[in-house]
Enzyme design. Structure first.
Site, PDB file in Angstrom:
ATOM      1  N   ARG A 111       0.818  -1.208   0.000  1.00  0.00           N
ATOM      2  CA  ARG A 111       0.000   0.000   0.000  1.00  0.00           C
ATOM      3  C   ARG A 111       0.851   1.257   0.000  1.00  0.00           C
ATOM      4  O   ARG A 111       0.573   2.211  -0.694  1.00  0.00           O
ATOM      5  CB  ARG A 111      -0.930  -0.004   1.214  1.00  0.00           C
ATOM      6  CG  ARG A 111      -1.635   1.318   1.418  1.00  0.00           C
ATOM      7  CD  ARG A 111      -2.800   1.174   2.353  1.00  0.00           C
ATOM      8  NE  ARG A 111      -3.683   0.113   1.952  1.00  0.00           N
ATOM      9  CZ  ARG A 111      -4.278  -0.734   2.796  1.00  0.00           C
ATOM     10  NH1 ARG A 111      -4.060  -0.651   4.084  1.00  0.00           N
ATOM     11  NH2 ARG A 111      -5.074  -1.671   2.347  1.00  0.00           N
ATOM     12  N   TYR A 112       1.873   1.290   0.859  1.00  0.00           N
ATOM     13  CA  TYR A 112       2.794   2.423   0.891  1.00  0.00           C
ATOM     14  C   TYR A 112       3.980   2.081  -0.002  1.00  0.00           C
ATOM     15  O   TYR A 112       4.421   0.932  -0.023  1.00  0.00           O
ATOM     16  CB  TYR A 112       3.304   2.652   2.316  1.00  0.00           C
ATOM     17  CG  TYR A 112       2.232   2.966   3.330  1.00  0.00           C
ATOM     18  CD1 TYR A 112       1.621   4.211   3.351  1.00  0.00           C
ATOM     19  CD2 TYR A 112       1.854   2.023   4.280  1.00  0.00           C
ATOM     20  CE1 TYR A 112       0.651   4.500   4.298  1.00  0.00           C
ATOM     21  CE2 TYR A 112       0.886   2.309   5.233  1.00  0.00           C
ATOM     22  CZ  TYR A 112       0.293   3.552   5.235  1.00  0.00           C
ATOM     23  OH  TYR A 112      -0.656   3.847   6.182  1.00  0.00           O
ATOM     24  N   ARG A 115       6.999   0.249   1.896  1.00  0.00           N
ATOM     25  CA  ARG A 115       6.774  -0.834   2.843  1.00  0.00           C
ATOM     26  C   ARG A 115       5.832  -1.880   2.273  1.00  0.00           C
ATOM     27  O   ARG A 115       4.813  -1.517   1.677  1.00  0.00           O
ATOM     28  CB  ARG A 115       6.117  -0.306   4.121  1.00  0.00           C
ATOM     29  CG  ARG A 115       7.044   0.365   5.088  1.00  0.00           C
ATOM     30  CD  ARG A 115       6.304   1.370   5.958  1.00  0.00           C
ATOM     31  NE  ARG A 115       5.938   2.556   5.182  1.00  0.00           N
ATOM     32  CZ  ARG A 115       5.107   3.502   5.603  1.00  0.00           C
ATOM     33  NH1 ARG A 115       4.551   3.425   6.773  1.00  0.00           N
ATOM     34  NH2 ARG A 115       4.841   4.545   4.831  1.00  0.00           N
ATOM     35  N   CYS A 124      -2.953 -18.566  14.495  1.00  0.00           N
ATOM     36  CA  CYS A 124      -2.613 -17.845  15.718  1.00  0.00           C
ATOM     37  C   CYS A 124      -2.911 -18.745  16.908  1.00  0.00           C
ATOM     38  O   CYS A 124      -3.857 -19.531  16.861  1.00  0.00           O
ATOM     39  CB  CYS A 124      -3.452 -16.577  15.863  1.00  0.00           C
ATOM     40  SG  CYS A 124      -3.235 -15.441  14.492  1.00  0.00           S
ATOM     41  N   CYS A 128      -8.086 -13.681  18.346  1.00  0.00           N
ATOM     42  CA  CYS A 128      -8.637 -12.509  19.022  1.00  0.00           C
ATOM     43  C   CYS A 128      -9.994 -12.201  18.410  1.00  0.00           C
ATOM     44  O   CYS A 128     -10.128 -12.127  17.190  1.00  0.00           O
ATOM     45  CB  CYS A 128      -7.701 -11.316  18.847  1.00  0.00           C
ATOM     46  SG  CYS A 128      -5.995 -11.726  19.235  1.00  0.00           S
ATOM     47  N   CYS A 131     -10.075  -9.307  15.926  1.00  0.00           N
ATOM     48  CA  CYS A 131      -9.065  -9.337  14.857  1.00  0.00           C
ATOM     49  C   CYS A 131      -9.581  -8.702  13.566  1.00  0.00           C
ATOM     50  O   CYS A 131     -10.656  -9.040  13.093  1.00  0.00           O
ATOM     51  CB  CYS A 131      -8.653 -10.771  14.581  1.00  0.00           C
ATOM     52  SG  CYS A 131      -7.433 -10.907  13.251  1.00  0.00           S
ATOM     53  N   ARG A 133      -8.249  -9.185  10.749  1.00  0.00           N
ATOM     54  CA  ARG A 133      -8.068 -10.144   9.645  1.00  0.00           C
ATOM     55  C   ARG A 133      -8.787 -11.463   9.921  1.00  0.00           C
ATOM     56  O   ARG A 133      -8.327 -12.537   9.542  1.00  0.00           O
ATOM     57  CB  ARG A 133      -6.581 -10.413   9.386  1.00  0.00           C
ATOM     58  CG  ARG A 133      -5.880  -9.222   8.829  1.00  0.00           C
ATOM     59  CD  ARG A 133      -4.642  -9.538   8.012  1.00  0.00           C
ATOM     60  NE  ARG A 133      -3.981  -8.271   7.764  1.00  0.00           N
ATOM     61  CZ  ARG A 133      -2.926  -7.829   8.452  1.00  0.00           C
ATOM     62  NH1 ARG A 133      -2.366  -8.586   9.383  1.00  0.00           N
ATOM     63  NH2 ARG A 133      -2.430  -6.652   8.194  1.00  0.00           N
ATOM     64  N   ASP A 292     -11.334  -1.160  13.627  1.00  0.00           N
ATOM     65  CA  ASP A 292     -11.798  -1.062  12.232  1.00  0.00           C
ATOM     66  C   ASP A 292     -13.226  -1.583  12.064  1.00  0.00           C
ATOM     67  O   ASP A 292     -13.665  -2.461  12.811  1.00  0.00           O
ATOM     68  CB  ASP A 292     -10.887  -1.901  11.321  1.00  0.00           C
ATOM     69  CG  ASP A 292      -9.476  -1.338  11.241  1.00  0.00           C
ATOM     70  OD1 ASP A 292      -9.340  -0.111  11.153  1.00  0.00           O
ATOM     71  OD2 ASP A 292      -8.518  -2.140  11.265  1.00  0.00           O
ATOM     72  N   ASP A 329      -7.658   3.576  10.357  1.00  0.00           N
ATOM     73  CA  ASP A 329      -7.232   3.070   9.055  1.00  0.00           C
ATOM     74  C   ASP A 329      -8.383   3.277   8.084  1.00  0.00           C
ATOM     75  O   ASP A 329      -9.548   3.159   8.458  1.00  0.00           O
ATOM     76  CB  ASP A 329      -6.870   1.584   9.145  1.00  0.00           C
ATOM     77  CG  ASP A 329      -5.672   1.249   8.268  1.00  0.00           C
ATOM     78  OD1 ASP A 329      -5.539   1.865   7.199  1.00  0.00           O
ATOM     79  OD2 ASP A 329      -4.881   0.377   8.660  1.00  0.00           O
ATOM     80  N   LYS A 335      -3.128   4.693   7.060  1.00  0.00           N
ATOM     81  CA  LYS A 335      -3.449   5.133   8.421  1.00  0.00           C
ATOM     82  C   LYS A 335      -3.480   6.653   8.525  1.00  0.00           C
ATOM     83  O   LYS A 335      -2.650   7.329   7.951  1.00  0.00           O
ATOM     84  CB  LYS A 335      -2.415   4.572   9.385  1.00  0.00           C
ATOM     85  CG  LYS A 335      -2.419   3.057   9.423  1.00  0.00           C
ATOM     86  CD  LYS A 335      -1.341   2.506  10.330  1.00  0.00           C
ATOM     87  CE  LYS A 335      -1.361   0.997  10.347  1.00  0.00           C
ATOM     88  NZ  LYS A 335      -1.001   0.413   9.022  1.00  0.00           N
TER      89      LYS A 335
HETATM   90  C1  PLP Z   1      -0.124  -0.516   8.928  1.00  0.00           C
HETATM   91  C2  PLP Z   1       0.389  -0.879   7.637  1.00  0.00           C
HETATM   92  C3  PLP Z   1       1.709  -0.599   7.303  1.00  0.00           C
HETATM   93  C4  PLP Z   1       2.697   0.022   8.276  1.00  0.00           C
HETATM   94  O1  PLP Z   1       2.415   1.314   8.627  1.00  0.00           O
HETATM   95  P1  PLP Z   1       3.362   2.050   9.666  1.00  0.00           P
HETATM   96  O2  PLP Z   1       2.728   3.392   9.855  1.00  0.00           O
HETATM   97  O3  PLP Z   1       4.722   2.119   9.042  1.00  0.00           O
HETATM   98  O4  PLP Z   1       3.404   1.231  10.912  1.00  0.00           O
HETATM   99  C5  PLP Z   1       2.137  -0.927   6.041  1.00  0.00           C
HETATM  100  N1  PLP Z   1       1.339  -1.514   5.147  1.00  0.00           N
HETATM  101  C6  PLP Z   1       0.052  -1.791   5.433  1.00  0.00           C
HETATM  102  C7  PLP Z   1      -0.781  -2.416   4.390  1.00  0.00           C
HETATM  103  C8  PLP Z   1      -0.465  -1.481   6.682  1.00  0.00           C
HETATM  104  O5  PLP Z   1      -1.734  -1.771   6.972  1.00  0.00           O
HETATM  105  S1  SF4 Z   2      -5.137  -9.900  16.148  1.00  0.00           S
HETATM  106 FE1  SF4 Z   2      -5.642 -11.465  14.592  1.00  0.00          FE
HETATM  107  S2  SF4 Z   2      -3.725 -11.910  13.561  1.00  0.00           S
HETATM  108 FE2  SF4 Z   2      -3.227 -10.860  15.484  1.00  0.00          FE
HETATM  109  S3  SF4 Z   2      -2.861 -12.510  16.954  1.00  0.00           S
HETATM  110 FE3  SF4 Z   2      -5.004 -11.910  17.151  1.00  0.00          FE
HETATM  111  S4  SF4 Z   2      -6.103 -13.307  15.788  1.00  0.00           S
HETATM  112 FE4  SF4 Z   2      -3.960 -13.404  15.222  1.00  0.00          FE
END
Ligand code: PLP
Ligand code: SF4
Length: 386
Positions: A111-112, A115, A124, A128, A131, A133, A292, A329, A335
């Site tokens: 996305r960025y 990174r 996991c 959680c 979560c 995801r 989120d 986000d 973010k």
């Molecule tokens: C959160 C995130 C990052 C990292 O963001 P930082 O501000 O550097 O911690 C990078 N890529 C994705 C897709 C993210 O969701």
């Molecule tokens: S937040 Fe989601 S990915 Fe992270 S440890 Fe918990 S269940 Fe696993």
């Protein structure tokens, strides 16, 4: 909160308890085993009775032992025991941040520009309930294969703009250590890659996994930054502090990303205690996230202004080291940091600012030296819109 280990698991020996394999093997992951340990509330029972309750559930004996068995509102319990709230809201998307859309190859979210995020496994030790995801682990446990991981590294190799890889999941420490070691080695061999970041909740939910061997492995790939996920002061224990300490001793900085969760930590005093506690164990608070809009998670969401109120509370009262960045986000836009408003008005010549106590001050804005044709960004609060 003292550990309830002897209440929940009186038979476990010290050797078993401290062995991460025993903890993994004895994960509580079925309704029948959970209901023997806890008297489930109506909301919890309804989650298991619900039609869609095929959703995954798992908690380690260690994490379970942090709960008060008599408190249905216990903050650890709320993070790991499903409730009917998860099935109430079908309005939100399972992937509101559109991570799947920004995947150039399976498993890489880019996305960025500088990174990339690696989703390495969907396993996991504790799932959680909040979560973001959930979609990844809702149905089954399938780690990525070594060849899939290599394809992800190939993408980084052919994308020189990437300076940092965040290894996430699920939880990357669920990978066999040899496989993680191999992934780290392949990444370190990419000349333009500077930073490796590991995102893992093991220090919080299964600290026994952070063995000397794990710390030694990560140490070889310096600089590795470790981001973990404490949400409540009750999670700061001798064991979790020990796990962080082993990483720190190996030269691995440990940071924390907390999520603001209704009924778990949405009180200024609780977040204050968490941030102070983290500093005491050498962990730097990094982000505090707005929860989120993920399907199944809505019941944990607070108003955005709750987070701003908490930041207002922390500023001035708690060490600057303990201040996280509060952020939300967006739908594919990354973010956005949010702060209480400390600039009450401004002109090109001065700003009216207020401090944590509400006292206001006029701050003169330095102007470019006369005669110089300098183009200073004079009104920063508007320039962003350009
Ligand atoms: C959160 C995130 C990052 C990292 O963001 P930082 O501000 O550097 O911690 C990078 N890529 C994705 C897709 C993210 O969701
Ligand atoms: S937040 Fe989601 S990915 Fe992270 S440890 Fe918990 S269940 Fe696993």
């Amino acid at each position: 909160m003292a550990s309830k280990r002897s209440y929940f698991f009186p038979e476990a020996s010290d050797n078993e308890w401290n062995d991460f394999r025993w903890q993994l093997k004895n994960r509580v992951a079925t309704f029948s085993s959970l209901s023997k340990l806890l008297r489930l509330s109506d909301e919890e029972l309804a989650a298991f009775g619900a039609e869609e309750a095929a959703t995954r559930f798992s908690v380690t004996p260690y994490y379970l032992s942090l709960m008060d068995p008599d408190d249905p509102d216990d903050p650890v319990r709320k993070q790991c025991v499903p409730t009917s709230g998860e099935f109430e809201d079908g309005r939100h998307s399972p992937d509101p941040l559109k991570e799947k859309v920004t995947m150039p190859v399976p498993g890489v979210v880019h996305r960025y520009p500088d990174r990339a995020l690696f989703l390495t496994t969907n396993i996991c030790p504790v799932y959680c309930r909040h979560c973001m995801r959930r979609r990844e682990w809702a149905k089954d446990e399938t780690p990525r294969t070594p060849s899939q991981l290599s394809a992800m590294v190939e993408y980084v190799k052919r994308t020189p703009a990437i300076k940092e890889v965040m290894i996430s999941g699920g939880d990357p420490l669920s990978l066999p250590l040899e496989l993680l070691d191999h992934l780290l080695k392949e990444l370190r061999a990419v000349p333009h890659l500077e930073i490796i970041r590991l995102a893992s909740r093991y220090p919080v939910v299964l600290p026994q996994r952070i063995t000397a061997e794990v710390a030694e492995t990560l140490k070889r790939y310096f600089p590795v930054w470790f981001v973990t996920h404490f949400n409540h002061p009750n999670e700061i224990t001798e064991e979790s502090a020990g796990a962080c300490r082993r990483l720190l001793d190996a030269g691995i900085p440990v940071l924390n990303q907390a999520v603001l969760l209704r009924g778990v930590n949405d009180e200024p005093k609780v977040i204050e205690e968490l941030m102070r506690g983290l500093l005491k164990i050498g962990v730097k608070p990094y982000y505090l996230f707005q929860c989120d809009p993920v399907r199944g998670v809505s019941h944990f969401r607070t108003s955005v202004f709750k987070g701003i109120e908490i930041m207002e509370h922390l500023r001035g009262r708690v060490s600057g080291l303990a201040q996280p960045t509060f952020a939300l986000d967006t739908e594919g836009g990354g973010k956005i940091p949010l702060l209480p408003n400390y600039v009450t008005s401004y002109t090109e010549n001065s700003l009216i600012v207020r401090n944590y106590e509400g006292k206001t001050f006029e701050y003169e804005n330095p102007r470019p030296a006369s005669g110089k044709d300098e183009e200073a960004p004079l009104l920063p609060f508007e320039s962003a819109a350009k």
